[in-house]
Design a protein around this motif. Structure first.
Motif, PDB file in Angstrom:
ATOM      1  N   PRO A 626     -14.846   9.257 -17.853  1.00  0.00           N
ATOM      2  CA  PRO A 626     -13.827  10.146 -17.308  1.00  0.00           C
ATOM      3  C   PRO A 626     -12.819   9.277 -16.559  1.00  0.00           C
ATOM      4  O   PRO A 626     -13.197   8.364 -15.835  1.00  0.00           O
ATOM      5  N   ASP A 627     -11.571   9.562 -16.758  1.00  0.00           N
ATOM      6  CA  ASP A 627     -10.567   8.633 -16.258  1.00  0.00           C
ATOM      7  C   ASP A 627      -9.224   9.352 -16.334  1.00  0.00           C
ATOM      8  O   ASP A 627      -8.990  10.149 -17.222  1.00  0.00           O
ATOM      9  N   ASP A 628      -8.364   9.088 -15.389  1.00  0.00           N
ATOM     10  CA  ASP A 628      -7.008   9.601 -15.513  1.00  0.00           C
ATOM     11  C   ASP A 628      -6.060   8.635 -14.859  1.00  0.00           C
ATOM     12  O   ASP A 628      -6.461   7.722 -14.143  1.00  0.00           O
ATOM     13  N   ILE A 639     -16.482  11.506 -12.064  1.00  0.00           N
ATOM     14  CA  ILE A 639     -17.888  11.687 -12.427  1.00  0.00           C
ATOM     15  C   ILE A 639     -18.419  12.967 -11.786  1.00  0.00           C
ATOM     16  O   ILE A 639     -19.054  13.794 -12.440  1.00  0.00           O
ATOM     17  N   GLU A 640     -18.105  13.142 -10.503  1.00  0.00           N
ATOM     18  CA  GLU A 640     -18.623  14.310  -9.794  1.00  0.00           C
ATOM     19  C   GLU A 640     -17.972  15.591 -10.290  1.00  0.00           C
ATOM     20  O   GLU A 640     -18.619  16.629 -10.376  1.00  0.00           O
ATOM     21  N   ASP A 641     -16.677  15.534 -10.627  1.00  0.00           N
ATOM     22  CA  ASP A 641     -16.007  16.728 -11.129  1.00  0.00           C
ATOM     23  C   ASP A 641     -16.576  17.123 -12.487  1.00  0.00           C
ATOM     24  O   ASP A 641     -16.819  18.295 -12.765  1.00  0.00           O
ATOM     25  N   THR A 642     -16.806  16.127 -13.342  1.00  0.00           N
ATOM     26  CA  THR A 642     -17.374  16.403 -14.654  1.00  0.00           C
ATOM     27  C   THR A 642     -18.761  17.032 -14.499  1.00  0.00           C
ATOM     28  O   THR A 642     -19.099  18.023 -15.139  1.00  0.00           O
ATOM     29  N   ARG A 643     -19.524  16.462 -13.614  1.00  0.00           N
ATOM     30  CA  ARG A 643     -20.867  16.979 -13.367  1.00  0.00           C
ATOM     31  C   ARG A 643     -20.793  18.431 -12.896  1.00  0.00           C
ATOM     32  O   ARG A 643     -21.546  19.299 -13.351  1.00  0.00           O
ATOM     33  N   ASP A 667     -24.528   3.232 -16.083  1.00  0.00           N
ATOM     34  CA  ASP A 667     -25.606   3.784 -15.273  1.00  0.00           C
ATOM     35  C   ASP A 667     -25.285   5.144 -14.692  1.00  0.00           C
ATOM     36  O   ASP A 667     -26.170   5.847 -14.262  1.00  0.00           O
ATOM     37  N   TYR A 668     -24.003   5.495 -14.629  1.00  0.00           N
ATOM     38  CA  TYR A 668     -23.709   6.789 -14.033  1.00  0.00           C
ATOM     39  C   TYR A 668     -23.941   7.945 -14.996  1.00  0.00           C
ATOM     40  O   TYR A 668     -23.920   9.102 -14.609  1.00  0.00           O
ATOM     41  N   MET A 672     -23.989  11.990 -14.200  1.00  0.00           N
ATOM     42  CA  MET A 672     -22.867  12.824 -14.608  1.00  0.00           C
ATOM     43  C   MET A 672     -23.302  13.905 -15.581  1.00  0.00           C
ATOM     44  O   MET A 672     -22.927  15.064 -15.453  1.00  0.00           O
ATOM     45  N   TYR A 673     -24.101  13.532 -16.557  1.00  0.00           N
ATOM     46  CA  TYR A 673     -24.518  14.500 -17.563  1.00  0.00           C
ATOM     47  C   TYR A 673     -25.782  15.237 -17.154  1.00  0.00           C
ATOM     48  O   TYR A 673     -26.309  16.029 -17.914  1.00  0.00           O
TER      49      TYR A 673
END
Ligand code: ADP
Ligand code: MG
Lengths: 700, 274
Positions: A626-628, A639-643, A667-668, A672-673
């Motif tokens: 995830p990246d912007d 990562i936290e928003d996706t989660r 590792d994240y 995240m998932y």
């Protein structure tokens, strides 16, 4: 001096060659078979190969001139096919045939280049890395518990995450032996990381020697001895493999082994032995040993350590919070963490406030990986304050409370986004636009179908089998079988004078699967190239399979450029069939900009939830990053928003499932998932075939 | 109609466990189970296959001196299979209790193994038994069985499945106390293998080490690593003279995968310790 050099470098001219060949082959030459034609074939070869051909031509012609002729005629082609070693074998094989069976079979053997190639390939003249990569990577993953990649290279070494090894090994005649050498190389380089060859900085120790390269070579050898004995403590079979491949150790090294084979020996012991061995002539290196690159290994190790430290901190923070919540009033301060570990077995025990806790498997893996790098979990890893470098950029700092202008939102939909620092949503933070993917090459899907024809047929059969699952409907007025329960009741009713029911049959009926699935496809810039190619192929195979299955499905792509321009691209809606237009859009799937995943999950979950279905699946395909652009979405925030978005989907009754292609197996990902089920595909090339398979298993 | 269940009921005696089934406790599960039994709360055993759930239930039934009725669930198992049905015997229709009804009547422990495999309609009979009503409605007989204090319902469930169709419903799950199972710690697992098979300790330790390596492959091509059950099988083969590596291939590798490259990799891992 100069003339000698020239003799070795300069090619024989065609005339010179012709003259030599005339000499060697004269008895086999005739008006129709001149040496000139053969010389013309040999003339372009490098000097060394020319010598080689002439030399062996003499040997062959010494048996009978005809063999020499056939050999020289075929030699250029043979050299191209088999190299020098193989060409030699090919000729010797023919000479053998001559001895046993005579001239005619021998000539036939020389002419049958293709047959010889086929046989030698099958007999396993050497093993290519590509043939054994998967087996070795699986083997190493089992052994190490973390991923070690294999890559072909001229130099054999490891940076602790990738092992570089030869493209092909053909040192031995048998395939098994060549494979054993590959395996030994893999084991030896795994053991360097496992038993800490890079756990101290070697630069200063080596710089103390006049010839640091020589010191490094000795260190490599001493380490090889140390590692073999450490490996042997836990893996007798592997130590035996290593020992069998190396030469006998000279007496001095046998003595050194005494010292290096203590259970607690470390790289420091090898360094301590260096002064004694440095002046001595270097013995022959072990065949699996390769070279050491301490500097490059230290860099990779350093990156991993930083990454894992942060990951562990995040995970422990969660455990800490859980523990805090369960505490009673009287306990003051932060919950206290403690890890007892064994470097030998990588087993550990995690305690919070003195109570043993079993962490999730992903956390356990992380802890074991850290123990491998340090021998233990360093104390400061367990402190509540966390690593200093952790303060990641705050998105609000960049864009102080900037509002989404009214005008920007025109035609777009607003979505909240999760800010993990605030533990709250940012209201109407993202603007999302939906549009169709522009169609691509109209012949694309047809071409993929041809390429995967066999696989598609197989997929369709498998998926049809899923659809064909029968269900028994009981108490029907007609059907292919008697319903015994109903029949017994009817019988009882008859007996007692009650009118029996006529519903006495069972009917087989196809189960309505009643599944709706939303495929969400990563169209961010990071998928450019190979991943995008694989994604599109995966979509084609999925469509083919789902058409056979009859599940309702939609496909959307996602990308975007900051929170003000989150893009969703329609590829196939639930209402659409797998039409020409849809196929064109699949072909048009291409990498765009960034990966703001949370908002895409929210939007597509919304669409999915409008579909009437018993089971709803949100199936994301992404490359896991995830990246912007420049607004802090990268890193922990994203990562936290996706989660969080996945959690929301789950709570709304959707089954989120993520397929992620991540060559680095970050590792994240587990965190995240976490709210979803997910699989990691570490080689994008497997995506097309695996995705459909994953979907099948998910729904069977 | 004749009631056969009076005679059938006697068969519950057959479900009584006479000798202590060997079970090696791995955590607080025994105490937890006893507490659940005492407070009449049903129990859900979560964990991968072959890690000791069935053995644990057998052991607990023995400990609590209750008969045990075990049902291995499969995808054709319906509610009436559990509750019972009418049969025709000598021109008469007679009712025969299903295993669940039998367990309720006799105050047994009823273990529904791999419950997600069963038909969805089984929840209809499980739910009223699993909350504080503790009743089994037997629609066909128009009878309502009330469970005695000794009756206990146990489900097992392997969360490793990735199929969304085979997840356990929340409404079911929330009626149960969950006990999580995993493979035992290495020293305990080795002890189990030794006790179950009589193999020497060093071989058992190697088997456990090998198992750990296969468990590292979970998610990278394997759905599950080698379970304790498979280790026991391999050790049994070795005890009967099969060479260690051959035993590992036969009892473990081939049970885990059909993929030739994966099989080679697993066999190579076995050769690292044997
Ligand atoms: N804690 C344990 N104590 C004793 N035996 C065990 C234990 N765990 C596993 N086993 C062994 O493993 C085998 C498989 O266990 P089982 O209870 O059938 O697994 P599950 O029901 O979880 O699939 C048992 O037959 C027994 O030999
Ligand atoms: Mg079982």
């Amino acid at each position: 001096m100069t003339s000698a050099m020239r003799a070795a470098d300069v090619l024989y001219t065609q005339a010179e060659l012709e003259e030599r060949l005339d000499d060697i082959l004269c008895a086999a030459l005739s008006s129709r078979r001149s040496a000139a034609a053969i010389a013309a074939g040999i003339a372009p070869l490098p000097r060394a190969q020319q010598e080689f051909v002439l030399g062996w031509a003499q040997v062959a012609a010494h048996n009978v001139a005809e063999l020499g002729y056939q050999f020289t005629a075929q030699a250029p082609q043979a050299l191209a096919l088999f190299g020098r070693g193989g060409t030699e074998k090919w000729l010797l094989h023919a000479l053998d045939a001559y001895d046993k069976e005579g001239l005619y079979p021998a000539c036939a053997a020389l002419k049958d280049l293709a047959g010889f190639k086929r046989r030698t390939d099958a007999a396993g003249e050497g093993v290519a890395l590509t043939e054994v990569t998967r087996v070795l990577e699986l083997f190493l993953r089992g052994l190490a518990g973390r991923r070690l990649q294999l890559e072909a290279a001229d130099d054999t070494w490891t940076d602790t995450e990738t092992i570089f090894l030869p493209e092909r090994i053909a040192c031995y005649t048998s395939r098994e032996q060549n494979f054993s050498l590959y395996k030994a190389i893999a084991v030896h380089h795994w053991s360097q990381a496992r038993y800490g060859s890079f756990n101290v900085e070697l630069g200063p120790a080596l710089a103390a020697y006049a010839e640091p390269g020589r010191a490094l070579a000795w260190l490599n050898l001493l380490e090889a001895i140390r590692l073999e004995s450490l490996v042997g403590r836990s893996y007798a079979g592997l130590a035996a493999l290593l020992a069998a491949l190396r030469p006998e150790l000279p007496a001095r090294l046998v003595a050194a082994r005494e010292r290096l084979s203590q259970a607690d020996s470390s790289i420091a012991d090898s360094v301590l032995l260096l002064p004694e061995f440095y002046p001595l002539p270097l013995p022959e290196p072990f065949p699996y040993m390769g070279s050491l690159h301490p500097q490059r290994a230290a860099e990779v190790r350093g990156e991993r350590i930083a990454k894992e430290r942060r990951a562990l901190y995040t995970e422990l923070e969660q455990l800490r919070q859980t523990a805090q919540a369960e505490r009673n009033e009287s306990q003051a301060g932060e919950p206290e963490l403690d890890v007892d570990s064994s470097f030998d077995t990588l087993e550990f025990e995690l305690q919070i406030d003195g109570e043993e806790v079993t962490p999730p498997e992903e956390v356990a893996k992380l802890i074991r990986s850290i123990i491998q790098d340090f021998g233990e979990i360093p104390e400061e890893y367990l402190l509540a304050s966390g690593p200093g470098a952790y303060a990641a950029e705050d998105p609000s700092a960049d864009e102080a409370a900037s509002e989404v202008g009214e005008s920007q939102a025109v035609g777009g939909r607003l979505y909240d986004e999760w800010d993990f620092r605030r533990r709250d949503y940012r209201k109407d933070w993202c603007v999302l636009f939906e549009s169709d993917v522009l169609p691509g090459d109209p012949g694309y899907v047809a071409a993929v179908r041809v390429r995967y024809a066999g696989r598609i047929a197989q997929l369709r059969r498998r998926f049809e089998a899923l659809r064909g699952e029968d269900r028994l409907l009981r108490r029907q007025t007609e059907g292919e079988d008697i319903d015994f329960d109903a029949a017994v009741e009817a019988y009882a009713d008859c007996k007692s004078g009650v009118e029996p029911s006529e519903r006495l049959f069972v009917q087989r009926q196809r189960t309505e699967r009643n599944i709706a699935v939303m495929f969400m496809v990563d169209m961010s810039g990071s998928t450019k190239g190979w991943i995008n190619t694989c994604e599109r192929e995966a979509l084609v195979l999925l469509c083919e399979a789902l058409e056979a299955l009859g599940d309702r499905y939609a496909i959307y792509g996602f990308s975007g450029w900051t929170r003000k321009r989150c893009e969703i691209y329609r590829i196939k809606t639930f209402g659409e069939s797998y039409s020409e237009a849809v196929r064109g859009r699949i072909a048009g799937v291409e990498p765009r900009d960034y990966t703001r995943m949370g908002v895409a999950i929210r939007h597509l979950s919304g669409i999915l939830n409008e579909v009437e279905a018993k089971t709803r699946i949100l199936f994301t395909l992404s490359d896991g990053k995830p990246d912007d652009f420049h607004d802090g979405y990268r890193g922990d925030y994203g990562i936290e928003d996706t989660r969080q978005a996945l959690l929301e989907a789950r709570q709304s009754g959707i089954h989120p499932f993520c397929v992620t292609i991540d060559e680095e197996a970050r590792d994240y990902l587990p965190h995240m998932y976490g709210p979803a089920s997910w699989v990691l595909i570490d080689d994008a090339g497997q995506l097309p075939l695996k995705t459909a398979d994953v979907y099948r298993r998910l729904t069977s | 109609m004749n009631d056969l269940h009076d005679t059938r009921r006697l068969s519950a005696d057959l479900d009584r466990i006479e000798t202590e089934p060997y079970y090696e406790p791995v955590g607080g599960e025994v105490a937890l189970f006893e507490a659940a039994w005492a407070s009449r709360v049903p129990v859900l055993l979560k964990g991968p296959t072959g890690c000791g759930k069935t053995r644990f239930v057998e052991h607990m039934a023995w400990r609590l001196a209750r008969p045990l009725v075990t049902v291995s669930c499969h995808d054709d198992l319906t509610a009436s299979d559990l509750v019972g049905r009418y049969l025709i015997v000598d021109d008469e229709t007679v009712w025969v209790d299903g295993p669940l009804a039998r367990a309720v009547r006799t105050g047994s422990i009823c273990y529904l193994d791999e419950i997600v495999e069963a038909r969805k309609d089984t929840t209809v009979v499980i739910h009223p038994l699993a909350d504080n009503r503790r009743i089994l409605p037997m629609e066909k007989r128009g009878e309502l069985l009330r469970a005695p204090a000794e009756f206990m319902l146990i489900l097992s469930y392997n969360p490793g499945y990735q199929s969304v169709l085979k997840e356990l419903k929340h409404s079911t799950r929330q009626r149960f106390v969950a006990i999580e199972f995993d493979y035992p710690r290495p020293d305990l697992e080795a002890k189990i293998v030794v006790t179950e098979t009589g193999i020497d300790a060093s071989t058992a330790e190697r088997l456990v080490k090998f198992a750990a390596m296969t468990r590292n492959l979970k998610g990278s091509g394997l759905d599950e690593g080698a379970s304790t059950r498979l280790l026991v099988h391999a050790a049994q083969l070795m005890r009967h003279g099969v060479a260690p590596r051959a035993a590992c291939t036969a009892a473990i590798s081939l049970a885990l995968s059909d993929d030739p490259e994966m099989l080679t990799a697993i066999d190579e891992l076995a050769s690292a310790v044997f």
